[in-house]
Structures are given as C-alpha cells and as structure tokens.
Design an enzyme around this catalytic site. Structure first.
Site, PDB file in Angstrom:
ATOM      1  N   SER A   1       0.802 -15.628  32.345  1.00 25.88           N
ATOM      2  CA  SER A   1       1.649 -15.849  33.528  1.00 25.88           C
ATOM      3  C   SER A   1       1.926 -17.336  33.719  1.00 25.88           C
ATOM      4  O   SER A   1       3.010 -17.726  34.159  1.00 25.88           O
ATOM      5  CB  SER A   1       1.057 -15.214  34.793  1.00 25.88           C
TER       6      SER A   1
ATOM      7  N   CYS B   1       0.829  -1.207   0.000  1.00 27.16           N
ATOM      8  CA  CYS B   1       0.000   0.000   0.000  1.00 27.16           C
ATOM      9  C   CYS B   1       0.869   1.266   0.000  1.00 27.16           C
ATOM     10  O   CYS B   1       1.522   1.558  -0.982  1.00 27.16           O
ATOM     11  CB  CYS B   1      -0.987  -0.059   1.173  1.00 27.16           C
ATOM     12  N   TYR B   2       0.943   1.979   1.121  1.00 27.52           N
ATOM     13  CA  TYR B   2       1.805   3.166   1.179  1.00 27.52           C
ATOM     14  C   TYR B   2       3.247   2.772   0.844  1.00 27.52           C
ATOM     15  O   TYR B   2       3.967   3.509   0.167  1.00 27.52           O
ATOM     16  CB  TYR B   2       1.708   3.742   2.598  1.00 27.52           C
TER      17      TYR B   2
ATOM     18  N   GLY C   1      -3.670 -17.048  34.577  1.00 28.50           N
ATOM     19  CA  GLY C   1      -4.051 -16.818  33.182  1.00 28.50           C
ATOM     20  C   GLY C   1      -2.980 -17.389  32.261  1.00 28.50           C
ATOM     21  O   GLY C   1      -1.909 -17.802  32.714  1.00 28.50           O
ATOM     22  N   VAL C   2      -3.282 -17.387  30.969  1.00 26.09           N
ATOM     23  CA  VAL C   2      -2.407 -18.051  29.998  1.00 26.09           C
ATOM     24  C   VAL C   2      -0.970 -17.492  30.052  1.00 26.09           C
ATOM     25  O   VAL C   2       0.003 -18.248  30.121  1.00 26.09           O
ATOM     26  CB  VAL C   2      -2.967 -17.886  28.558  1.00 26.09           C
TER      27      VAL C   2
ATOM     28  N   SER D   1      -1.321 -15.069  38.018  1.00 25.57           N
ATOM     29  CA  SER D   1      -2.788 -14.948  38.003  1.00 25.57           C
ATOM     30  C   SER D   1      -3.437 -16.269  37.610  1.00 25.57           C
ATOM     31  O   SER D   1      -4.632 -16.448  37.778  1.00 25.57           O
ATOM     32  CB  SER D   1      -3.209 -13.881  37.000  1.00 25.57           C
TER      33      SER D   1
END
Ligand code: XMP
Length: 518
Positions: A227, A84-85, A224-225, A222
């Site tokens: 950590s 593009c640009y 979570g994925v 936590s």
C-alpha cells in the site's frame, strides 16, 4: 486498465514453477506474462502474436492428453521453449515419441551436453527434474543437445528454427545455469530485444495510475510495502487527489504506530488516521473462535472505513471514484487447468482485509502494481525515494494481534503481545537477524505454566516466538536463527513482560502448520 504488450507469453499448463519462469525472464530483461490456454487461443484468434512462447510444465501426462495444441505449437514459427510437459508436447507435435517411464526422475539430476555447449554453461551440471514420461524419439529436424546421466533426453533443439525443449526446469534455483539456458534461448535463438527494466516498470505503473485523470482516489492504507508503494506512486502522478486512510484497530504493535507517524511526517502522502480501538475491542469481547474473530475484525474495518470516508467526502466536498489497492501479480494470475478451457476466467484471491469494499462503496479498483512481483515492488519503492527499511518491512496481517492472542482478547493480553513483540524486534535488529527472516512475531498462548519469579512460585502465561523464511507466504520454513539471539529474546520477555513465565520457539514449517497460529 490496459496492459502493455509482453514479448513472451508463458502458457501455463499448471506447473507449480510457472511464476518462476516469469520472474527469471524479467530478471534477464524480457517482459513476460503468464496466460492460460484459453487466453492464448483468444488472442491468437484475434491476430495477436508474442515474440516468443514458453510452454510450461504441468501435472498431466501427454500420453493421456490427446490434444496437441496445434493452434499455438508451431504457429508462424514463433520461437518456442518447452519445459518438461511443454517439451513433451513439442516433441509429440513435431513427430517425436513420448513414453511413460518405468521410473521417473525427481529432484537433482546431472546432465551433460551432447555437442556444442550453450554460452556460460560447463559440460555437465546439476538441474532440477520432475517427470515420469519422457521423450524417447527425437523429432525430425531436431537434435539431442542435452542428456541426463540416466541416459534420458534432457534437451532437444531444432537445427534451424528457434525451438528448444528441456526436460528439466531451468527456472528453478536448484538448476545450475538455468539463467544461462534461458538467456541462450531468448538472446541467441529468439533474438529478443530487452524491454523490461526498473525504469520501464515504473513508467508503465505510472501510466496505469494516470488513467484516473481528474478523479479522487481512496486508499485503505496499512503502511505495509504494497500500500505504501502504490500510494506513493499514485501520489507522484495524481498529487493530492490521493487520500490514504489508516484504521487504528488497536491490534497493532508499537513499531506500527511509530511507522505510520513517520510516514505521515516524512512522506508527502495525505494520511488520515482513524482511531477505532475501542470499537474493535468491543466487537471482539467474549469472542474466542478464530474465524469469528477474523470476521468481526473484517466487518468492523469495513463499517468504520465506510463511515469515516463518507464523512470525509461530505466535509471536504469531494467524491472518491477509485479504490487504490496494492494487488500484486501472484494474486492476479489465472490458475486454470488446460482442460478447463471454458472454465471461469480468473481466480483472484479476495483481499483479506478490504473484501467487498469496492462494491459496497461503488468504487472502481485501481491496481497499478498488478503486474509486479513483490521484489519488483520493492525496487519500485526505492526508485520512488522510499527508504530501504520501509520497503523491506516484514508482512503484518490485517487482523494483527487479534490473531496472535489465541482465544479471547482483552487489553491486557494485547499489551503482552505488544511488549514481547517490541523486545523481539529490538533483538532482531541488535543481532542483525531482521533481514534474514521473512516474518517474525510473538503469540500469546492461552495456557498457564509454573515458573519461579524472584523466590516465589508463578503460574503465568506462555509466549511463543515464531520466525519463518518464505518467498510468498504460501509455504514457509521455520528459521534456524542464532541461539544467542533466542536466548536474549527469551530472557528479556520473561523478565520484562508482566504475566509471562515461559517462552517457546515454534519449529513447525508450512505445511503442515500455517504461519499464523489462528
Ligand atoms: P498463514 O497463517 O495463512 O499466513 O500461513 C500466510 C501469510 O498471510 C498472512 N495472513 C494474513 N494477512 N489478513 C492479512 O492481511 C489475514 O487475515 C491474514 N491471515 C494470515 C500471515 O501473516 C502470513 O504472512
């Protein structure tokens, strides 16, 4: 932390799709990184060279941007792909003409080959365009290889050198055969040797973790994925020098408690659970303003964490030197406009939950996932032996239920969200909807509505179900899930959760809404 050399430098001119170029290149097996113009200039002046350049799209107009970036375009005949640009910059640099269009091409456009097709591509196909300016004269040495059905140049290629420029965005999913086109450039034109694989990714992350040597590593865990994968990776390299601390702020869902217990039992990680429920509840008492609640949760987290960690250091006679964080690549990528070459060097999103901790506790940051995208982290997690469902968990915000009880919080309102979330998740799994949505939760609304329970009038609260699809949380669409699933979840929540007479479903996308309600 040193990073390995990447084959491809993707020079960012500010396109919203730049990250996708990196992802697609990696999926094809080539290491790549996004760099700013300023960084590319610095490296080039220091004598460094990539094996290939990609010049991204950008919001500017080449007719207004007089700089032709000669320091990188045409440099040492390094293979270059302009998008593009980036195409327009290349065209102008090599003597072509770029003009302002009377009317741009936005969205889907059909293009076709002029001569020989690229391997894997049909003669015509749909691609994603987003441009106003366009190249009107092919530069010397180049030939037109692709035209749009509006008879505008869609692709030019140098007759001898590895230079390819495209007006459309091959990195975007909407572009058919985008990957074939990128493959053609990397494989047939730039002649790159593949170097990016799950195994290579893991090796590099392990090397980063190993840089810690003899020091102790602290992880604000936590579950979570990010950590979990970061901690597991570091544990594999550094063993018991990695210590995870999980703060129970009382704002978690039943499945989060279960998850942490499971990780404690089933992984070799050393996880300390800090029970701070009462403290958090006390700090939130009487506070109804969303920002004040977030702030109270954030500062209490830091206070509790710091105190417990210092106590732990004293009682175990150790001293932590590093704070392990699951920072990912999108958080690290510098976002600078090319005109701002001397601007500040990087914009790193502050971590929502542990902001300020490293400075306060005088810890150095360890971020072994800082070059990876979320899907790559998931692959790495599975390579490290983590269960599929652990590395495909939905995201859960640090302030937890604190921002899902609207307004003031107390134990009874937290319980309503916990109970309704428990039901929602049971039904997400029963109806096999869990993996089809990116995030799912319930919100307790601070309004009472009239209902009938048994034979009596009830005047109780409302639960909202929020399900969204997204790739990174920056934008999101509300999820169009089966009616039976919603119906079952609604009927169970109104029947089983005390104090709820009504369930509503949120059909707001982001923007204009945000994913969370507070
Ligand atoms: P919003 O509401 O900003 O959410 O559209 C985007 C994503 O970020 C999560 N989120 C947070 N995560 N601490 C976190 O760890 C926070 O303060 C926070 N606020 C929002 C949200 O759950 C969604 O995934």
């Amino acid at each position: 932390m040193e990073q390995q050399e990447r084959l491809i430098w993707i020079v960012d001119f500010g396109s919203q799709y730049t990250q996708l170029i990196t992802r697609k290149s990696r999926e094809l097996g080539y290491s790549s990184e996004i760099i700013t113009l300023k960084e590319s200039r610095k490296r080039i002046e220091a004598g460094q060279r990539p094996k290939a350049f990609v010049l991204s799209g950008g919001p500017m107009s080449v007719s207004e941007d007089k700089n032709d970036y000669e320091f990188l375009i045409g440099l040492d005949d390094i293979p270059t792909l302009g998008i593009c640009y980036g195409m327009q910059l290349m065209a102008r640099h090599y003597g072509g003409t770029v003009e302002k269009g009377i009317q741009g091409e936005y969205g889907h456009a059909k293009i076709h080959f002029q001569g020989e097709k690229f391997p894997g591509c049909p003669n015509d196909f749909n691609v994603w365009m987003s441009h106003f300016d366009h190249v009107t004269k092919v530069p010397d040495g180049f030939e037109a290889v692709l035209m749009s059905n509006n008879n505008l140049l869609a692709g030019i290629k140098h007759k001898e050198k590895a230079l390819l420029a495209l007006q459309f965005h091959p990195e975007v999913e909407h572009s058919e055969h985008g990957k074939d086109i990128l493959r053609h450039f990397y494989e047939d034109m730039a002649l790159l040797q593949k170097d990016w694989s799950a195994a290579a990714m893991l090796e590099e992350a392990k090397e980063l973790a190993a840089s810690v040597k003899e020091d102790y590593v602290l992880c604000a865990f936590s579950g979570g994925v990010d950590s979990l994968v970061a901690a597991t990776l570091c544990h594999e390299v550094l063993g018991d020098k990695v210590h995870c601390f999980f703060v129970d702020n009382g704002l978690l869902r039943p499945q989060d408690y279960h998850h942490i217990e499971l990780l404690k039992e089933k992984t070799p990680l050393n996880i300390e659970i800090i029970d701070a429920k009462d403290l958090f509840l006390g700090k939130l008492k009487g506070e109804g303003d969303p920002e004040a609640k977030r702030k109270a949760i954030g500062t209490t987290f830091i206070e509790v964490f710091e105190k417990k960690v210092h106590d732990y250091e004293d009682s175990h006679n150790i001293k932590f030197k590093y704070l392990l964080q699951g920072t990912l690549y999108p958080d690290v990528i510098e976002s600078l406009s090319p005109h701002d070459e001397d601007g500040k060097s990087s914009t790193i999103k502050s971590h929502h939950n542990v902001g300020g901790l490293p400075e306060r506790m005088n810890l150095e940051l360890l971020e072994p996932l800082r070059f990876l995208f979320k899907d790559e982290v998931r692959v790495m997690g599975e390579q490290l032996g983590l269960k599929h469902e652990w590395v495909h968990r939905h995201p859960f915000p640090g302030p937890g239920i604190g921002i899902r009880v609207l307004g003031e919080i107390d134990e009874a309102s937290i319980k309503k969200v916990q109970d309704s979330d428990q039901i929602l998740f049971e039904e997400l799994h029963n109806f096999k909807v869990y993996d089809a949505v990116w995030q799912a939760f319930t919100v307790l609304l601070p309004v009472n509505t009239v209902g009938v329970k048994g034979d009596a009038r009830a005047y109780e609260q409302v639960i909202c179900i929020r399900l969204v699809n997204s790739t990174d949380g920056m934008t999101a669409e509300w999820s169009d899930v089966p009616r039976d699933f919603l119906s079952k979840a609604s009927s169970r929540i109104t029947n089983e959760v005390a104090g709820i007479t009504r369930v509503v479903y949120d059909i707001t996308s982001k923007p204009p809404g945000t994913i969370e309600w507070e």
